[in-house]
Motif scaffolding. Structure first.
Motif, short mmCIF file in Angstrom:
data_model
loop_
_atom_site.label_atom_id
_atom_site.label_comp_id
_atom_site.label_asym_id
_atom_site.label_seq_id
_atom_site.Cartn_x
_atom_site.Cartn_y
_atom_site.Cartn_z
N ASP A 109 0.83 -1.20 0.00
CA ASP A 109 0.00 0.00 0.00
C ASP A 109 0.86 1.25 0.00
OD1 ASP A 109 -2.89 -0.98 0.34
OD2 ASP A 109 -1.85 -2.09 1.90
N ALA A 110 2.02 1.17 0.65
CA ALA A 110 2.89 2.35 0.73
C ALA A 110 4.30 1.93 1.09
CB ALA A 110 2.36 3.32 1.78
N ILE A 125 2.70 9.86 -4.79
CA ILE A 125 2.30 10.86 -3.81
C ILE A 125 3.18 10.66 -2.59
CG2 ILE A 125 0.44 11.60 -2.27
CD1 ILE A 125 -1.54 10.77 -4.39
N ALA A 126 3.86 11.70 -2.14
CA ALA A 126 4.77 11.61 -1.01
C ALA A 126 4.30 12.52 0.12
CB ALA A 126 6.19 11.99 -1.43
N TYR A 167 2.97 6.56 -1.97
CA TYR A 167 2.07 5.57 -2.54
C TYR A 167 1.65 6.03 -3.93
CZ TYR A 167 -1.34 8.92 -0.60
OH TYR A 167 -2.02 10.07 -0.27
N PRO A 168 1.15 5.12 -4.79
CA PRO A 168 0.81 5.48 -6.18
C PRO A 168 -0.29 6.53 -6.23
CG PRO A 168 0.93 3.10 -5.92
CD PRO A 168 0.97 3.67 -4.53
N ASN A 169 -0.14 7.47 -7.15
CA ASN A 169 -1.14 8.53 -7.23
C ASN A 169 -2.46 8.05 -7.81
OD1 ASN A 169 -0.55 8.22 -9.94
ND2 ASN A 169 0.56 10.15 -10.13
N VAL A 177 -2.21 7.71 7.21
CA VAL A 177 -1.43 8.78 6.59
C VAL A 177 -1.53 10.04 7.43
CG1 VAL A 177 -1.22 10.30 4.59
CG2 VAL A 177 -1.61 7.86 4.25
N ASP A 178 -2.72 10.39 7.85
CA ASP A 178 -2.91 11.60 8.67
C ASP A 178 -2.18 11.48 10.01
OD1 ASP A 178 -4.42 12.88 6.77
OD2 ASP A 178 -6.34 12.24 7.59
#
Length: 297
Positions: free
Chosen positions: A142-143, A156-157, A276-278, A290-291
């Protein structure tokens, strides 16, 4: 092809990805013989061989590679959409797979997970320690967590840590018989503890910078590890100099167990990022993590 045969495709995709019937069978929770029969039935139904089998390895044929590259991503998209249905649940749920280096897990990821997991009991997190530049799409993560400059383009970073520095350290016992290096080039005369990178199979070149001047030094030594924790232990035991994250050795330096050298050549650089992929359809559970990891400094 009838819908009920999609399981055959999933079986083939798993074998093609793992390059092993044994690993694929374990992942799918079936016997190796049953999996082999399933894939063979698919080949017979399509009228073409998809896998080349030997006593030591399994590899896709040209047709199998084409099927793997074109069908695999579509199944991943279906899985992502199904995972997105967890938005309809009262509580976030699902599995999150992350690849990261050991130091990032110890100092950033794990402290967050200690609070995150009790708050979301239906979320499962799998963490894989890997120093290589893992293709998270191909490996179905996932990441990933890597330094900002290592994040591949098109991802996306999200920054999850402050800027950081590396440190060159050695035990006082080591310096009893060795003069401290004054410039990075002096390292070629020292016993250094190397790190092997799995992605390229080579040894990591130590990176330095000062006043806009950057250089990489390939050092020599009798010890090579693939984990920084082992490098630290070897340095503490007096077996040579180690090039490791500053935060990993700060306490040992303060206690006098390690001496730091070339500090003025170790400039700060971009800290750890979760990427992770955009095109990824993020689940509520992943978005929450993520948050929680997002750097607030």
């Amino acid at each position: 092809m009838a819908h009920e045969n999609f399981n055959d495709l999933l079986a083939f995709l798993t074998v093609a990805k793992e390059r092993s019937f044994t690993k694929a069978a374990s992942q799918l929770g079936v016997s190796q013989s049953a999996l082999s029969h399933t894939v063979r039935s698919l080949e017979e139904r399509l009228g073409i061989r998809l896998l080349t089998r030997t006593t030591r390895s399994v590899a896709p044929t040209q047709a199998g590679e084409r099927l793997f590259l074109n069908i695999g991503p579509r199944f991943e998209e279906i899985e992502a959409e199904l995972s997105a249905l967890s938005e309809l649940r009262e509580k976030p749920a699902g599995n999150i797979r992350i690849t990261a280096v050991e130091y990032a897990v110890d100092t950033i990821l794990w402290p967050v997970l200690m609070d995150f997991l009790p708050a979301y009991p239906d979320v499962k997190v799998e963490v894989n320690i890997d120093y290589g530049m893992t293709d998270i799409v191909a490996e179905r993560y996932d990441a990933g967590i890597r330094l900002g400059e290592q994040v591949a383009s098109g991802m996306i970073a999200v920054r999850i840590g402050p800027d950081t520095r590396m440190a060159v350290v050695g035990a006082p016992s080591y310096f009893r018989s060795q003069s401290p290096p004054v410039v990075p080039q002096d390292l070629t005369r020292h016993e250094c503890i190397n790190l092997r990178l799995p992605t390229y199979g080579g040894l990591y070149a130590w990176e330095f910078g000062k006043n806009g001047h950057e250089l990489r030094v390939r050092v020599e030594g009798r010890l090579v590890f693939n984990k920084t924790a082992h490098m630290l232990n070897a340095a503490l035991a007096g077996f040579g100099l180690a090039y490791v994250p500053e935060g990993l050795v700060q306490t040992y330096v303060e206690k006098g167990q390690l001496n730091r050298v070339l500090e003025d050549w170790c400039e700060p650089f971009s800290g750890y990022h979760l990427y992770y992929p955009n095109r990824r359809q993020t689940s509520p559970a992943f978005a929450l993590l993520v948050d929680a990891l997002r750097y607030q400094g």
